[in-house]
Motif scaffolding. Structure first.
Motif, PDB file in Angstrom:
ATOM      1  N   HIS A 145      57.058  39.495  68.330  1.00 26.23           N
ATOM      2  CA  HIS A 145      56.152  39.187  67.221  1.00 26.23           C
ATOM      3  C   HIS A 145      54.797  38.724  67.730  1.00 26.23           C
ATOM      4  O   HIS A 145      53.744  39.122  67.203  1.00 26.23           O
ATOM      5  N   ASP A 149      51.427  40.616  66.832  1.00 31.15           N
ATOM      6  CA  ASP A 149      50.456  39.857  66.061  1.00 31.15           C
ATOM      7  C   ASP A 149      49.099  39.849  66.756  1.00 31.15           C
ATOM      8  O   ASP A 149      48.047  39.947  66.107  1.00 31.15           O
ATOM      9  N   ILE A 229      52.968  39.856  59.664  1.00 35.26           N
ATOM     10  CA  ILE A 229      52.184  40.939  60.262  1.00 35.26           C
ATOM     11  C   ILE A 229      52.070  42.103  59.287  1.00 35.26           C
ATOM     12  O   ILE A 229      51.003  42.729  59.154  1.00 35.26           O
TER      13      ILE A 229
END
Length: 326
Positions: A145, A149, A229
């Protein structure tokens, strides 16, 4: 270059010195690996992905492919394979330059692969793991992540920059359209299309990551981060659509402005031609080589003719003005 990092909760990240230790690695339950293949050659990709991790040949082939590949996510049961795209910079002609990043996410490891000289998202994440131990605590899915991101965070400043430039170009188009303005508008339009081309499939990738499609790989607590996201990508795509419409409107304004300017020039030239048409006829008639032309023998004939031509020209201009033809 191959860089292998061991991450463990409440401990400093540890970098393995060589690949032999990677092959023999048997970590603790709370430890996980981050293997980063940077500016990777085909030999390094085969060595790590095929010989050590034994990933699927099709996924390895995607990592070695030099052409553009659409963002996607593939499920191989024990791990998932993700293709995403980062924006590196602008090329010399002002268009966007994108670079592919491949990720293999397993239960206790993540492998990232890119072949270009730089990948800002990887560099940012490597600096972040030294400062924020949440990544080590939450596992490889949270590290995934963090990387994704960082990639998406680079999109929004680019949109803001293009929006500011488009507003300036709109004013330039209204004041004085130039060919350079048209060229810049077309370049921005191409950049927006390139951005939408990578955002649309990445939305679907993030949408799948934010659902419970991979319970073996992604923890329940990490789903909301991928959802964040996804929301960013939805917003960026909406802004890109709005910006594309603005650019299309600016192009229409440019074309209309140039057409209007051409019409004004043609109107002025037409008026001049129309005024001089009867004057040319009169002077041509009096210039014929006949022996007897009325007024030709008069000493005031030339001056009278010039006065008549002047009066005729002024009369025509007054008539055109009253008709609002100019």
């Amino acid at each position: 270059m191959i860089q292998t990092t061991i991450l463990s909760p409440f401990q400093e990240p540890f970098i393995l010195p060589n690949l032999q230790e990677l092959s023999d690695f048997h970590g603790q339950p709370d430890e996980f690996l981050w293997v980063s293949l940077e500016t990777a050659s085909n030999e390094e990709i085969d060595l790590v992905l095929r010989d050590i991790f034994h990933f699927h040949p099709l996924a390895i082939e995607d990592c070695q492919s030099a052409g553009f590949q659409v963002s996607k996510i593939d499920d191989f049961s024990d791990y998932i394979f993700i293709i995403t795209h980062a924006i590196l910079n602008k090329s010399e002609n002002g268009e966007l330059t994108t670079e592919e990043l491949n990720l293999f996410l397993g239960k206790n490891y993540i492998v990232t692969v890119f072949t270009e000289d730089q990948m800002p998202a990887i560099a940012k994440t490597r600096d972040l793991i030294q400062k924020d131990n949440r990544i080590s605590i939450n596992g490889p899915d949270f590290l995934c992540h963090t990387i994704l991101d960082a990639i998406v965070d680079d999109y929004l400043p680019l949109i803001d920059q293009m929006e500011t430039e488009v507003e300036w170009l709109e004013d330039s188009v209204l004041e004085k359209p130039k060919p350079e303005t048209l060229q810049r508008l077309l370049t921005i339009k191409h950049s927006i299309m390139a951005l939408r081309r990578i955002i649309s499939p990445q939305r679907e990738v993030m949408n799948r990551l934010s659902r419970e499609d991979f319970p073996k790989i992604i923890d329940q607590q990490s789903l909301i981060y991928f959802r964040d996201i996804y929301d960013h990508l939805v917003r960026i795509q909406d802004l890109a659509d709005i910006l594309r419409d603005i650019v299309s409107g600016a192009l229409d304004i440019y074309l209309n402005s140039t057409s209007l300017r051409l019409n004004e020039i043609m109107k002025a030239l037409t008026i001049v031609s129309t005024v001089f048409l009867p004057l040319s006829f009169i002077t041509g008639a009096f210039g014929m080589n006949f022996l007897h032309i009325p007024g030709a023998a008069s000493p005031l004939g030339f001056y009278i003719t010039c006065l008549c031509l002047l009066i005729l020209g002024i009369t025509m201009l007054i008539y055109f003005k009253k008709r609002h033809w100019f």
